[in-house]
Design a protein around this motif. Structure first.
Motif, mmCIF file in Angstrom:
data_model
loop_
_atom_site.group_PDB
_atom_site.id
_atom_site.type_symbol
_atom_site.label_atom_id
_atom_site.label_comp_id
_atom_site.label_asym_id
_atom_site.label_seq_id
_atom_site.Cartn_x
_atom_site.Cartn_y
_atom_site.Cartn_z
ATOM 1 N N UNK A 48 -110.876 -33.254 104.272
ATOM 2 C CA UNK A 48 -110.365 -32.305 103.490
ATOM 3 C C UNK A 48 -108.706 -32.268 103.704
ATOM 4 N N UNK A 49 -108.083 -33.058 103.639
ATOM 5 C CA UNK A 49 -106.712 -33.232 104.182
ATOM 6 C C UNK A 49 -105.788 -32.514 103.016
ATOM 7 N N UNK A 50 -106.148 -32.407 101.974
ATOM 8 C CA UNK A 50 -105.375 -31.942 100.865
ATOM 9 C C UNK A 50 -105.501 -30.380 101.093
ATOM 10 N N UNK A 51 -106.595 -29.852 101.538
ATOM 11 C CA UNK A 51 -106.482 -28.447 101.799
ATOM 12 C C UNK A 51 -105.962 -28.199 103.151
ATOM 13 N N UNK A 52 -105.855 -28.865 104.105
ATOM 14 C CA UNK A 52 -105.204 -28.719 105.328
ATOM 15 C C UNK A 52 -103.823 -28.595 105.189
ATOM 16 N N UNK A 53 -103.248 -29.680 104.217
ATOM 17 C CA UNK A 53 -101.729 -29.587 103.962
ATOM 18 C C UNK A 53 -101.398 -28.451 103.304
ATOM 19 N N UNK A 54 -102.457 -28.014 102.403
ATOM 20 C CA UNK A 54 -101.784 -26.856 101.416
ATOM 21 C C UNK A 54 -102.157 -25.462 102.069
ATOM 22 N N UNK A 55 -103.084 -25.291 102.890
ATOM 23 C CA UNK A 55 -103.305 -24.152 103.533
ATOM 24 C C UNK A 55 -103.396 -23.898 104.987
ATOM 25 N N UNK A 56 -102.882 -25.025 105.624
ATOM 26 C CA UNK A 56 -102.527 -25.021 106.957
ATOM 27 C C UNK A 56 -103.982 -25.045 107.659
ATOM 28 N N UNK A 57 -104.960 -25.163 107.146
ATOM 29 C CA UNK A 57 -106.431 -25.028 107.870
ATOM 30 C C UNK A 57 -107.713 -25.779 107.134
ATOM 31 N N UNK A 58 -108.641 -26.147 107.757
ATOM 32 C CA UNK A 58 -109.672 -26.389 106.760
ATOM 33 C C UNK A 58 -110.506 -25.357 106.712
ATOM 34 N N UNK A 59 -111.052 -25.404 105.231
ATOM 35 C CA UNK A 59 -111.835 -24.123 104.739
ATOM 36 C C UNK A 59 -112.946 -23.785 105.827
ATOM 37 N N UNK A 60 -112.922 -22.571 106.046
ATOM 38 C CA UNK A 60 -114.079 -21.961 107.124
ATOM 39 C C UNK A 60 -113.568 -21.672 108.424
ATOM 40 N N UNK A 61 -112.595 -22.583 108.694
ATOM 41 C CA UNK A 61 -112.110 -22.313 109.985
ATOM 42 C C UNK A 61 -110.447 -21.923 110.233
ATOM 43 N N UNK A 62 -110.073 -20.882 109.844
ATOM 44 C CA UNK A 62 -108.724 -20.508 109.673
ATOM 45 C C UNK A 62 -108.046 -20.151 111.025
ATOM 46 N N UNK A 63 -108.910 -20.198 112.298
ATOM 47 C CA UNK A 63 -108.193 -20.238 113.385
ATOM 48 C C UNK A 63 -107.396 -21.464 113.900
ATOM 49 N N UNK A 64 -107.937 -22.429 113.355
ATOM 50 C CA UNK A 64 -107.330 -23.786 113.803
ATOM 51 C C UNK A 64 -106.341 -24.147 112.818
ATOM 52 N N UNK A 65 -105.090 -23.993 112.932
ATOM 53 C CA UNK A 65 -104.091 -24.146 112.038
ATOM 54 C C UNK A 65 -103.093 -25.373 112.234
ATOM 55 N N UNK A 66 -102.670 -25.970 111.157
ATOM 56 C CA UNK A 66 -101.880 -27.055 111.384
ATOM 57 C C UNK A 66 -100.417 -26.486 111.699
ATOM 58 N N UNK A 67 -99.936 -27.415 112.733
ATOM 59 C CA UNK A 67 -98.477 -27.110 113.137
ATOM 60 C C UNK A 67 -97.543 -27.537 112.210
ATOM 61 N N UNK A 68 -96.839 -26.696 111.428
ATOM 62 C CA UNK A 68 -96.125 -27.166 110.211
ATOM 63 C C UNK A 68 -94.730 -27.667 110.769
ATOM 64 N N UNK A 69 -94.368 -27.257 111.779
ATOM 65 C CA UNK A 69 -92.911 -28.060 112.361
ATOM 66 C C UNK A 69 -92.980 -29.442 112.767
ATOM 67 N N UNK A 70 -94.054 -29.772 113.475
ATOM 68 C CA UNK A 70 -94.403 -31.220 113.651
ATOM 69 C C UNK A 70 -94.777 -31.974 112.254
ATOM 70 N N UNK A 71 -95.433 -31.411 111.561
ATOM 71 C CA UNK A 71 -95.861 -31.889 110.164
ATOM 72 C C UNK A 71 -94.724 -32.280 109.339
#
Length: 156
Positions: A48-71
């Protein structure tokens, strides 16, 4: 003496064989490039890469967020790597029609692109680590290989 049944190959037969081998190599390169691209697209859909990039997390797991600065750093490095590749392939080889090797014409471009690629891949791994953990390593590798093999289908 018994007659020899060994066939002597003419130059035309050798050329046809060589052309057939070249076509087969070309087909196999395109085939494996398509396999890598398809595999990367499948992995991107599965994780679910598109959702991770758009919303910073996989749906259903909002506590595990993408690190935007490194991205963003990874995206910047990838964009700069693409600019260096376009410079070497399009500008130097196609427009200027330089016959020299890239290493001779622009000796600093390959090490620069290598550094950009390494920093970009490491940045992507760090940015995705909170989302996928250890699986970030193979996921980023597969996505990188898919993007790299996508260049086989650029018409130049």
């Amino acid at each position: 003496m018994a007659p020899s049944y060994a066939r002597v190959h003419s130059g035309d037969d050798r050329r046809r064989g060589s052309q057939l081998e070249q076509r087969w190599e070309y087909f196999m390169k395109k085939f494996w490039a398509a396999v890598w691209v398809g595999f990367a697209l499948s992995v991107a859909k599965f994780v679910d890469l598109w959702n991770v990039v758009a919303h910073d997390h996989v749906s259903g797991r909002p506590e595990h967020r993408l690190h935007r600065g490194y991205f963003k750093l990874g995206l910047f490095c990838f964009a700069m790597w693409t600019v260096v590749a376009a410079y070497l392939v399009v500008w130097v080889k196609s427009i200027l029609k330089v016959e020299e090797e890239w290493e001779e014409y622009a000796p600093k471009s390959i090490p620069f692109a290598t550094c950009l690629g390494l920093v970009g891949i490491i940045s992507f791994i760090i940015s995705f680590w909170p989302v996928w953990g250890f699986l970030s390593l193979p996921i980023v590798f597969i996505l990188f290989m898919g993007m790299l093999h996508l260049a086989h289908f650029v018409p130049l």
